[in-house]
Design a protein around this motif. Structure first.
Motif, PDB file in Angstrom:
ATOM      1  N   ALA A 178       0.847  -1.187   0.000  1.00 15.15           N
ATOM      2  CA  ALA A 178       0.000   0.000   0.000  1.00 15.15           C
ATOM      3  C   ALA A 178       0.885   1.241   0.000  1.00 15.15           C
ATOM      4  CB  ALA A 178      -0.910   0.014   1.220  1.00 15.15           C
ATOM      5  N   LEU A 179       0.519   2.178  -0.830  1.00 14.81           N
ATOM      6  CA  LEU A 179       1.176   3.486  -0.868  1.00 14.81           C
ATOM      7  C   LEU A 179       0.070   4.502  -1.089  1.00 14.81           C
ATOM      8  CD1 LEU A 179       3.483   5.529  -1.122  1.00 14.81           C
ATOM      9  CD2 LEU A 179       3.650   4.893  -3.523  1.00 14.81           C
ATOM     10  N   THR A 180      -0.069   5.406  -0.158  1.00 12.08           N
ATOM     11  CA  THR A 180      -1.096   6.423  -0.311  1.00 12.08           C
ATOM     12  C   THR A 180      -0.594   7.752   0.234  1.00 12.08           C
ATOM     13  OG1 THR A 180      -3.427   6.957   0.050  1.00 12.08           O
ATOM     14  CG2 THR A 180      -2.272   5.877   1.861  1.00 12.08           C
ATOM     15  N   VAL A 181      -1.023   8.796  -0.434  1.00 11.50           N
ATOM     16  CA  VAL A 181      -0.700  10.162  -0.022  1.00 11.50           C
ATOM     17  C   VAL A 181      -2.018  10.928   0.032  1.00 11.50           C
ATOM     18  CG1 VAL A 181       0.509  12.292  -0.657  1.00 11.50           C
ATOM     19  CG2 VAL A 181       1.611  10.075  -1.048  1.00 11.50           C
ATOM     20  N   ALA A 182      -2.218  11.684   1.095  1.00 12.98           N
ATOM     21  CA  ALA A 182      -3.438  12.476   1.248  1.00 12.98           C
ATOM     22  C   ALA A 182      -3.607  13.407   0.042  1.00 12.98           C
ATOM     23  CB  ALA A 182      -3.380  13.287   2.539  1.00 12.98           C
ATOM     24  N   PRO A 183      -4.837  13.578  -0.436  1.00 15.73           N
ATOM     25  CA  PRO A 183      -5.063  14.365  -1.652  1.00 15.73           C
ATOM     26  C   PRO A 183      -4.391  15.738  -1.665  1.00 15.73           C
ATOM     27  CG  PRO A 183      -7.081  13.275  -1.002  1.00 15.73           C
ATOM     28  CD  PRO A 183      -6.081  13.026   0.101  1.00 15.73           C
ATOM     29  N   GLN A 184      -4.446  16.476  -0.565  1.00 10.38           N
ATOM     30  CA  GLN A 184      -3.879  17.826  -0.555  1.00 10.38           C
ATOM     31  C   GLN A 184      -2.341  17.827  -0.541  1.00 10.38           C
ATOM     32  OE1 GLN A 184      -5.709  16.309   1.757  1.00 10.38           O
ATOM     33  NE2 GLN A 184      -5.597  17.331   3.733  1.00 10.38           N
TER      34      GLN A 184
ATOM     35  N   GLY B 294       5.949  15.027  -4.508  1.00  5.32           N
ATOM     36  CA  GLY B 294       7.063  14.089  -4.477  1.00  5.32           C
ATOM     37  C   GLY B 294       7.070  13.136  -3.290  1.00  5.32           C
ATOM     38  N   LEU B 295       5.991  13.122  -2.487  1.00 10.42           N
ATOM     39  CA  LEU B 295       5.971  12.242  -1.321  1.00 10.42           C
ATOM     40  C   LEU B 295       5.976  10.765  -1.706  1.00 10.42           C
ATOM     41  CD1 LEU B 295       3.517  14.011   1.147  1.00 10.42           C
ATOM     42  CD2 LEU B 295       6.007  13.980   1.172  1.00 10.42           C
ATOM     43  N   ALA B 296       5.252  10.406  -2.756  1.00 16.36           N
ATOM     44  CA  ALA B 296       5.234   8.999  -3.177  1.00 16.36           C
ATOM     45  C   ALA B 296       6.640   8.545  -3.569  1.00 16.36           C
ATOM     46  CB  ALA B 296       4.265   8.797  -4.340  1.00 16.36           C
ATOM     47  N   LYS B 297       7.367   9.399  -4.233  1.00 18.95           N
ATOM     48  CA  LYS B 297       8.736   9.054  -4.624  1.00 18.95           C
ATOM     49  C   LYS B 297       9.644   8.920  -3.394  1.00 18.95           C
ATOM     50  CE  LYS B 297      11.808   9.927  -8.389  1.00 18.95           C
ATOM     51  NZ  LYS B 297      11.562   8.610  -8.925  1.00 18.95           N
ATOM     52  N   ILE B 298       9.461   9.789  -2.421  1.00 11.66           N
ATOM     53  CA  ILE B 298      10.255   9.707  -1.182  1.00 11.66           C
ATOM     54  C   ILE B 298       9.949   8.403  -0.448  1.00 11.66           C
ATOM     55  CG2 ILE B 298      10.550  10.718   1.109  1.00 11.66           C
ATOM     56  CD1 ILE B 298      10.081  13.484  -0.259  1.00 11.66           C
ATOM     57  N   LEU B 299       8.669   8.048  -0.351  1.00 12.22           N
ATOM     58  CA  LEU B 299       8.277   6.819   0.333  1.00 12.22           C
ATOM     59  C   LEU B 299       8.779   5.582  -0.408  1.00 12.22           C
ATOM     60  CD1 LEU B 299       4.692   7.876   1.414  1.00 12.22           C
ATOM     61  CD2 LEU B 299       6.564   7.300   2.969  1.00 12.22           C
ATOM     62  N   THR B 300       8.667   5.567  -1.743  1.00 11.88           N
ATOM     63  CA  THR B 300       9.146   4.398  -2.486  1.00 11.88           C
ATOM     64  C   THR B 300      10.664   4.294  -2.422  1.00 11.88           C
ATOM     65  OG1 THR B 300       9.051   5.639  -4.578  1.00 11.88           O
ATOM     66  CG2 THR B 300       7.180   4.219  -4.061  1.00 11.88           C
ATOM     67  N   SER B 301      11.354   5.422  -2.386  1.00 14.57           N
ATOM     68  CA  SER B 301      12.814   5.381  -2.245  1.00 14.57           C
ATOM     69  C   SER B 301      13.227   4.760  -0.913  1.00 14.57           C
ATOM     70  CB  SER B 301      13.418   6.780  -2.370  1.00 14.57           C
ATOM     71  OG  SER B 301      13.229   7.282  -3.667  1.00 14.57           O
ATOM     72  N   ALA B 302      12.473   5.062   0.138  1.00 17.70           N
ATOM     73  CA  ALA B 302      12.757   4.458   1.450  1.00 17.70           C
ATOM     74  C   ALA B 302      12.573   2.950   1.381  1.00 17.70           C
ATOM     75  CB  ALA B 302      11.856   5.068   2.520  1.00 17.70           C
ATOM     76  N   LEU B 303      11.531   2.494   0.690  1.00 16.00           N
ATOM     77  CA  LEU B 303      11.309   1.059   0.544  1.00 16.00           C
ATOM     78  C   LEU B 303      12.427   0.419  -0.282  1.00 16.00           C
ATOM     79  CD1 LEU B 303       9.328  -1.366   1.030  1.00 16.00           C
ATOM     80  CD2 LEU B 303       8.500  -0.883  -1.262  1.00 16.00           C
TER      81      LEU B 303
END
Length: 189
Positions: A83-89, A94-103
């Motif tokens: 699961a990867l989700t970012v709040a609409p606002q 670039g938060l999704a990219k930051i989170l996937t980079s951590a993974l």
């Protein structure tokens, strides 16, 4: 300013902002806690400067059992985005990219071959975001709950990013959208 940290059990009470989206899968508490207990280093949260959860990533590392090793759809040791989700606002920052980079870093540390995720064919935003990963295969009629109401079933793209262990790039392919598999062809252990 956004910070990334490990997911904590009390964060389960704070996911609403990120989960209020028809394309975000919502799970029961046991599922989240299972991931937190088994793969704590691959379960991360993004927070804004006020401590509000702006997104999260649930990941795991796994491989198919050895008795399916000689089947066409065998998966070796790899990372998976559950699961990867970012709040609409907070999207398009670039938060999704930051989170996937951590993974990816966590999976590299565990010597995985690649990181994969399944994306709904109709989720154009996600497909475009992950297009650089490459589509490995199309899983026909994988989703039976199209939240847009456009059709009763929807295909999934199995998108993959090779990690440094896969020097020969043997776990990716060109034109993966044209490589069709049925959900029954996937091992679900």
């Amino acid at each position: 300013m956004t910070s990334i940290r490990a997911f904590r059990p009390q964060d389960l009470l704070r996911t609403n902002l990120a989960n209020l989206d028809p394309l975000t899968e919502n799970y029961n508490i046991d599922f989240y806690l299972h991931y937190l207990a088994k793969w704590p280093s691959l379960f991360t949260v993004a927070e804004d400067q006020h401590g509000n959860m702006t997104g999260y990533m649930m990941g795991k590392v796994e491989e198919d059992p050895s008795y399916v090793k000689f089947m066409d759809n065998y998966l070796p040791w790899h990372g998976h985005v559950t699961a990867l989700t970012v709040a609409p606002q907070y999207r398009r920052l670039g938060l999704a990219k930051i989170l996937t980079s951590a993974l990816e870093r966590g999976c590299e540390a565990q010597n995985a071959w690649f990181v994969d995720l399944f994306v709904r064919e109709g989720n154009d935003t996600a497909v475009n975001l992950y297009r650089g990963l490459g589509v490995f295969r199309r899983v026909v009629n994988y989703y039976s709950d199209d939240p847009t109401g456009r059709k009763p079933v929807e295909d999934a793209f199995d998108m993959r990013k090779p990690l440094s262990r896969d020097k020969k790039r043997q776990h990716i392919r060109e034109n993966g959208e044209d490589h069709l598999v049925d959900p029954e062809d996937l091992y679900h252990g």
